[in-house]
Design a protein around this motif. Structure first.
Motif, PDB file in Angstrom:
ATOM      1  N   LEU A  86       0.829  -1.223   0.011  1.00  0.00           N
ATOM      2  CA  LEU A  86       0.071  -0.083  -0.008  1.00  0.00           C
ATOM      3  C   LEU A  86       0.838   1.114   0.046  1.00  0.00           C
ATOM      4  N   LYS A  87       0.348   2.500  -0.724  1.00  0.00           N
ATOM      5  CA  LYS A  87       1.081   3.575  -0.627  1.00  0.00           C
ATOM      6  C   LYS A  87       0.102   4.710  -0.242  1.00  0.00           C
ATOM      7  N   PRO A  88       0.722   5.874   0.192  1.00  0.00           N
ATOM      8  CA  PRO A  88      -0.088   6.875   0.765  1.00  0.00           C
ATOM      9  C   PRO A  88      -1.213   7.229  -0.136  1.00  0.00           C
ATOM     10  N   GLU A  89      -0.924   7.223  -1.487  1.00  0.00           N
ATOM     11  CA  GLU A  89      -1.963   7.531  -2.544  1.00  0.00           C
ATOM     12  C   GLU A  89      -3.019   6.671  -2.800  1.00  0.00           C
ATOM     13  N   ASP A  90      -3.000   5.560  -1.944  1.00  0.00           N
ATOM     14  CA  ASP A  90      -4.273   4.779  -1.773  1.00  0.00           C
ATOM     15  C   ASP A  90      -5.279   5.268  -0.788  1.00  0.00           C
ATOM     16  N   THR A  91      -4.749   6.030  -0.175  1.00  0.00           N
ATOM     17  CA  THR A  91      -5.756   6.495   1.009  1.00  0.00           C
ATOM     18  C   THR A  91      -7.198   7.033   0.409  1.00  0.00           C
ATOM     19  N   GLN A 116     -21.805   1.697   1.573  1.00  0.00           N
ATOM     20  CA  GLN A 116     -21.529   2.910   2.278  1.00  0.00           C
ATOM     21  C   GLN A 116     -20.152   3.276   2.159  1.00  0.00           C
ATOM     22  N   GLY A 117     -19.263   2.105   2.012  1.00  0.00           N
ATOM     23  CA  GLY A 117     -17.852   2.876   1.979  1.00  0.00           C
ATOM     24  C   GLY A 117     -17.083   2.383   3.285  1.00  0.00           C
ATOM     25  N   THR A 118     -15.820   2.115   3.165  1.00  0.00           N
ATOM     26  CA  THR A 118     -15.026   1.926   4.128  1.00  0.00           C
ATOM     27  C   THR A 118     -13.589   2.609   3.815  1.00  0.00           C
ATOM     28  N   GLN A 119     -13.249   3.521   5.023  1.00  0.00           N
ATOM     29  CA  GLN A 119     -12.131   4.240   4.976  1.00  0.00           C
ATOM     30  C   GLN A 119     -10.726   3.510   4.986  1.00  0.00           C
ATOM     31  N   VAL A 120      -9.743   3.717   4.059  1.00  0.00           N
ATOM     32  CA  VAL A 120      -8.511   2.959   4.145  1.00  0.00           C
ATOM     33  C   VAL A 120      -7.708   4.270   4.116  1.00  0.00           C
ATOM     34  N   THR A 121      -6.742   4.394   5.147  1.00  0.00           N
ATOM     35  CA  THR A 121      -5.591   5.384   5.277  1.00  0.00           C
ATOM     36  C   THR A 121      -4.191   4.813   5.386  1.00  0.00           C
TER      37      THR A 121
END
Length: 124
Positions: A86-91, A116-121
């Motif tokens: 994973l990369k920061p731009e995948d946030t 409804q979506g799920t947050q990935v940071t």
């Protein structure tokens, strides 16, 4: 009618992995192609990956190809998105979508139902 619920999002360091899931209601889930999309703050919703009704065919955006893997278990009415390196731009907020007409579809209008979506940071 199909209801979709995403889960598994969270905070991960760059280079790490995360698996998010999309659980669907209904007995005819195997009729639906499923796509994953993501939306970062200030940006439009963008295609990430798609899987056919049977799960045999998949398609990925170039930005995630080789890092992400989409799969499905129709017996469990669930689609998964395994995200590696994973990369920061995948946030982003990640959404799953389902549509009878959506056979490896990248266009949002081909999908009838959305979660409804799920947050990935991803932290650097």
């Amino acid at each position: 009618q199909v209801q979709l619920v995403e889960s598994g999002g969270g905070l991960v360091q760059a280079g790490g992995s995360l698996r998010i899931s999309c659980a669907a209601s209904g007995r005819t889930f195997s009729r639906y192609g499923v796509g994953w999309f993501r939306q970062a703050p200030g940006k439009e919703r963008a295609f990430v990956a798609a899987i056919s009704q049977s799960g045999v065919s998949t398609y990925y955006d170039d930005s995630v190809k080789g890092r992400f893997t989409v799969s499905r278990d129709n017996a469990k009415n669930t689609v998964y998105l395994q995200m590696n390196s994973l990369k920061p731009e995948d946030t982003a907020v990640y959404y799953c979508a389902a549509g009878v007409r959506a056979v490896i579809a990248i266009r949002t209008y081909l999908y009838d139902y959305w979660g409804q979506g799920t947050q990935v940071t991803v932290s650097s």
